[in-house]
Design a protein around this motif. Structure first.
Motif, PDB file in Angstrom:
ATOM      1  N   SER A  83       0.825  -1.212   0.000  1.00 18.05           N
ATOM      2  CA  SER A  83       0.000   0.000   0.000  1.00 18.05           C
ATOM      3  C   SER A  83       0.859   1.262   0.000  1.00 18.05           C
ATOM      4  CB  SER A  83      -0.964   0.009   1.194  1.00 18.05           C
ATOM      5  OG  SER A  83      -0.294   0.303   2.415  1.00 18.05           O
ATOM      6  N   PHE A  84       2.025   1.213   0.639  1.00 21.42           N
ATOM      7  CA  PHE A  84       2.908   2.381   0.672  1.00 21.42           C
ATOM      8  C   PHE A  84       3.417   2.708  -0.727  1.00 21.42           C
ATOM      9  CE2 PHE A  84       4.050   0.724   5.127  1.00 21.42           C
ATOM     10  CZ  PHE A  84       2.988   1.414   5.689  1.00 21.42           C
ATOM     11  N   LYS A  85       3.827   1.699  -1.467  1.00 16.35           N
ATOM     12  CA  LYS A  85       4.343   1.926  -2.823  1.00 16.35           C
ATOM     13  C   LYS A  85       3.240   2.419  -3.754  1.00 16.35           C
ATOM     14  CE  LYS A  85       6.778  -0.059  -6.739  1.00 16.35           C
ATOM     15  NZ  LYS A  85       7.543  -1.187  -7.289  1.00 16.35           N
ATOM     16  N   LEU A  86       2.043   1.848  -3.621  1.00 14.11           N
ATOM     17  CA  LEU A  86       0.940   2.231  -4.503  1.00 14.11           C
ATOM     18  C   LEU A  86       0.356   3.593  -4.146  1.00 14.11           C
ATOM     19  CD1 LEU A  86      -0.920  -1.193  -4.738  1.00 14.11           C
ATOM     20  CD2 LEU A  86       0.349  -0.055  -6.582  1.00 14.11           C
ATOM     21  N   GLY A  87       0.431   3.957  -2.853  1.00 11.15           N
ATOM     22  CA  GLY A  87      -0.144   5.219  -2.412  1.00 11.15           C
ATOM     23  C   GLY A  87      -1.629   5.126  -2.114  1.00 11.15           C
ATOM     24  N   VAL A  88      -2.054   3.961  -1.647  1.00 11.43           N
ATOM     25  CA  VAL A  88      -3.453   3.767  -1.248  1.00 11.43           C
ATOM     26  C   VAL A  88      -3.487   3.350   0.215  1.00 11.43           C
ATOM     27  CG1 VAL A  88      -4.287   3.202  -3.557  1.00 11.43           C
ATOM     28  CG2 VAL A  88      -3.450   1.374  -2.077  1.00 11.43           C
ATOM     29  N   THR A  89      -4.644   3.537   0.856  1.00 11.22           N
ATOM     30  CA  THR A  89      -4.779   3.193   2.270  1.00 11.22           C
ATOM     31  C   THR A  89      -5.971   2.259   2.458  1.00 11.22           C
ATOM     32  OG1 THR A  89      -3.931   5.401   2.789  1.00 11.22           O
ATOM     33  CG2 THR A  89      -4.875   4.148   4.604  1.00 11.22           C
ATOM     34  N   PRO A  90      -5.782   0.978   2.149  1.00  9.67           N
ATOM     35  CA  PRO A  90      -6.901   0.045   2.272  1.00  9.67           C
ATOM     36  C   PRO A  90      -7.121  -0.401   3.712  1.00  9.67           C
ATOM     37  CG  PRO A  90      -4.969  -1.106   1.480  1.00  9.67           C
ATOM     38  CD  PRO A  90      -4.577   0.339   1.614  1.00  9.67           C
ATOM     39  N   PRO A  91      -8.369  -0.699   4.067  1.00  6.72           N
ATOM     40  CA  PRO A  91      -8.651  -1.239   5.388  1.00  6.72           C
ATOM     41  C   PRO A  91      -8.413  -2.744   5.420  1.00  6.72           C
ATOM     42  CG  PRO A  91     -10.692  -1.029   4.170  1.00  6.72           C
ATOM     43  CD  PRO A  91      -9.597  -0.496   3.275  1.00  6.72           C
ATOM     44  N   VAL A  92      -8.323  -3.294   6.627  1.00  7.01           N
ATOM     45  CA  VAL A  92      -8.269  -4.741   6.804  1.00  7.01           C
ATOM     46  C   VAL A  92      -9.708  -5.250   6.750  1.00  7.01           C
ATOM     47  CG1 VAL A  92      -7.657  -6.629   8.365  1.00  7.01           C
ATOM     48  CG2 VAL A  92      -6.171  -4.611   8.194  1.00  7.01           C
ATOM     49  N   ARG A  93      -9.989  -6.132   5.814  1.00  3.37           N
ATOM     50  CA  ARG A  93     -11.357  -6.604   5.592  1.00  3.37           C
ATOM     51  C   ARG A  93     -11.385  -8.095   5.269  1.00  3.37           C
ATOM     52  NH1 ARG A  93     -15.035  -2.592   3.678  1.00  3.37           N
ATOM     53  NH2 ARG A  93     -14.785  -0.764   5.027  1.00  3.37           N
ATOM     54  N   ASP A  94     -12.531  -8.698   5.552  1.00  2.14           N
ATOM     55  CA  ASP A  94     -12.814 -10.042   5.085  1.00  2.14           C
ATOM     56  C   ASP A  94     -13.018  -9.979   3.579  1.00  2.14           C
ATOM     57  OD1 ASP A  94     -13.412 -12.731   5.001  1.00  2.14           O
ATOM     58  OD2 ASP A  94     -15.453 -12.507   5.771  1.00  2.14           O
ATOM     59  N   SER A  95     -12.614 -11.005   2.883  1.00  3.15           N
ATOM     60  CA  SER A  95     -12.764 -11.033   1.427  1.00  3.15           C
ATOM     61  C   SER A  95     -14.222 -10.822   1.033  1.00  3.15           C
ATOM     62  CB  SER A  95     -12.274 -12.378   0.877  1.00  3.15           C
ATOM     63  OG  SER A  95     -12.366 -12.398  -0.523  1.00  3.15           O
ATOM     64  N   GLY A  96     -14.445  -9.954   0.058  1.00  2.00           N
ATOM     65  CA  GLY A  96     -15.791  -9.649  -0.413  1.00  2.00           C
ATOM     66  C   GLY A  96     -16.417  -8.437   0.234  1.00  2.00           C
ATOM     67  N   ASP A  97     -15.860  -7.988   1.355  1.00  3.61           N
ATOM     68  CA  ASP A  97     -16.387  -6.817   2.071  1.00  3.61           C
ATOM     69  C   ASP A  97     -15.652  -5.571   1.556  1.00  3.61           C
ATOM     70  OD1 ASP A  97     -17.417  -4.956   3.804  1.00  3.61           O
ATOM     71  OD2 ASP A  97     -16.487  -5.794   5.608  1.00  3.61           O
ATOM     72  N   ILE A  98     -16.142  -5.015   0.448  1.00  2.15           N
ATOM     73  CA  ILE A  98     -15.396  -3.948  -0.226  1.00  2.15           C
ATOM     74  C   ILE A  98     -16.063  -2.578  -0.161  1.00  2.15           C
ATOM     75  CG2 ILE A  98     -14.223  -5.546  -1.785  1.00  2.15           C
ATOM     76  CD1 ILE A  98     -16.232  -4.729  -3.967  1.00  2.15           C
ATOM     77  N   GLU A  99     -17.218  -2.469   0.491  1.00  6.37           N
ATOM     78  CA  GLU A  99     -17.864  -1.152   0.602  1.00  6.37           C
ATOM     79  C   GLU A  99     -16.969  -0.191   1.376  1.00  6.37           C
ATOM     80  OE1 GLU A  99     -20.526   0.016  -0.960  1.00  6.37           O
ATOM     81  OE2 GLU A  99     -20.553  -1.931  -1.959  1.00  6.37           O
ATOM     82  N   GLY A 100     -16.801   1.030   0.842  1.00  4.73           N
ATOM     83  CA  GLY A 100     -16.000   2.036   1.531  1.00  4.73           C
ATOM     84  C   GLY A 100     -14.509   1.850   1.411  1.00  4.73           C
ATOM     85  N   THR A 101     -14.069   0.980   0.497  1.00  2.00           N
ATOM     86  CA  THR A 101     -12.638   0.756   0.293  1.00  2.00           C
ATOM     87  C   THR A 101     -12.134   1.594  -0.881  1.00  2.00           C
ATOM     88  OG1 THR A 101     -13.036  -1.137  -1.166  1.00  2.00           O
ATOM     89  CG2 THR A 101     -12.800  -1.593   1.196  1.00  2.00           C
ATOM     90  N   PRO A 102     -10.828   1.856  -0.940  1.00  2.00           N
ATOM     91  CA  PRO A 102     -10.317   2.644  -2.063  1.00  2.00           C
ATOM     92  C   PRO A 102     -10.321   1.855  -3.366  1.00  2.00           C
ATOM     93  CG  PRO A 102      -8.515   1.944  -0.645  1.00  2.00           C
ATOM     94  CD  PRO A 102      -9.780   1.538   0.040  1.00  2.00           C
TER      95      PRO A 102
END
Length: 196
Positions: A83-102
Motif C-alpha cells: 500500500s505504501f508503494k501504490l499510495g493507497v490506504t486500504p482497510p483490513v477486511r474479510d474477502s468480499g467486504d469492499i464497501e468504503g474501500t479505495p
C-alpha cells in the motif's frame, strides 16, 4: 498455554487480483476466459496464467497474478507494505467486504479499468469444513488466536477469523507481511490456542 490439535496448514497470500467477468473482458478482450496455471489450497480456486498491472497514485506493480474463477465483484488484495508503494490506504477486511474501500487502476493487455472500490488488506483467517469446526469447537465468524512456533520468531496472531463452508479446505491464510513476521512458509503448520 493449551493448543488444539491437529495443526493447521499455512497458505501465504501474496498480492493478487480477483476479477468480475465484465472487468476481465475489458482487460483481455470479449469472451476471454482465465487459463488455470496451478490449483490453490481451496477447492476450485486457482492461480491463472494471466497477470495485470496495478497502478496507484504513487507507484505500480507489474505482473500481479489474477486468481480464478471470476467473481461477482472485482477485488484487489495487497499487503500494507504494498500500500505504501501504490499510495493507497486500504482497510483490513474479510474477502468480499469492499464497501468504503479505495479503488485503483488496473491495466491489462487490451485495456484499462478504474475500480471505484475493492482494494483491501485481507483479514487473516482460517478456512474450514463444518466437520473441522466441530473438531476445533468453533463456528463461522468466530475469532480465535493462533500460535506460530518457528524458531527465533514464535508469535501469536489474535483476531483470526473462522470461515466455515462445505466448499472449503482446512487452511490458515495470512498475507506476505504477516508470514514474514512469523517466518511462515506455505505448508508450515500453526495451532489454535485453546487457552492461555
Amino acid at each position: 498455554m493449551k493448543l488444539k490439535e491437529p495443526g493447521i496448514v499455512v497458505g501465504v497470500s501474496n498480492r493478487h487480483v480477483h476479477l468480475s467477468h465484465e472487468d476481465l473482458e475489458k482487460l483481455f478482450g470479449e469472451g476471454y476466459e482465465l487459463t488455470p496455471l496451478r490449483p490453490l489450497g481451496q477447492p476450485g480456486q486457482y492461480a491463472s496464467e494471466e497477470c495485470v498491472e496495478l497502478i496507484g497514485p504513487k507507484g505500480s506493480f507489474a505482473k500481479v497474478r489474477i486468481l480464478g474463477p471470476v467473481r461477482k465483484n472485482s477485488q484487489v488484495e495487497i499487503s500494507r507494505t504494498d500500500s505504501f508503494k501504490l499510495g493507497v490506504t486500504p482497510p483490513v477486511r474479510d474477502s468480499g467486504d469492499i464497501e468504503g474501500t479505495p479503488g485503483i487502476r488496473i491495466k491489462g493487455p487490451l485495456g484499462e479499468i478504474e475500480l471505484e472500490k475493492g482494494v483491501i488488506i485481507a483479514k487473516r483467517h482460517i478456512h474450514m469444513l463444518p466437520s473441522d469446526a466441530d473438531l476445533y469447537g468453533v463456528k463461522d465468524k468466530d475469532l480465535v488466536s493462533i500460535y506460530c512456533d518457528k524458531e527465533g520468531r514464535k508469535l501469536i496472531f489474535q483476531d483470526v477469523l473462522i470461515r466455515v463452508s462445505e466448499k472449503f479446505a482446512l487452511e490458515f491464510h495470512v498475507d506476505i507481511d504477516e508470514a514474514n513476521a512469523a517466518l511462515l512458509n506455505n505448508g508450515d503448520q500453526v495451532k489454535i490456542i485453546e487457552s492461555f
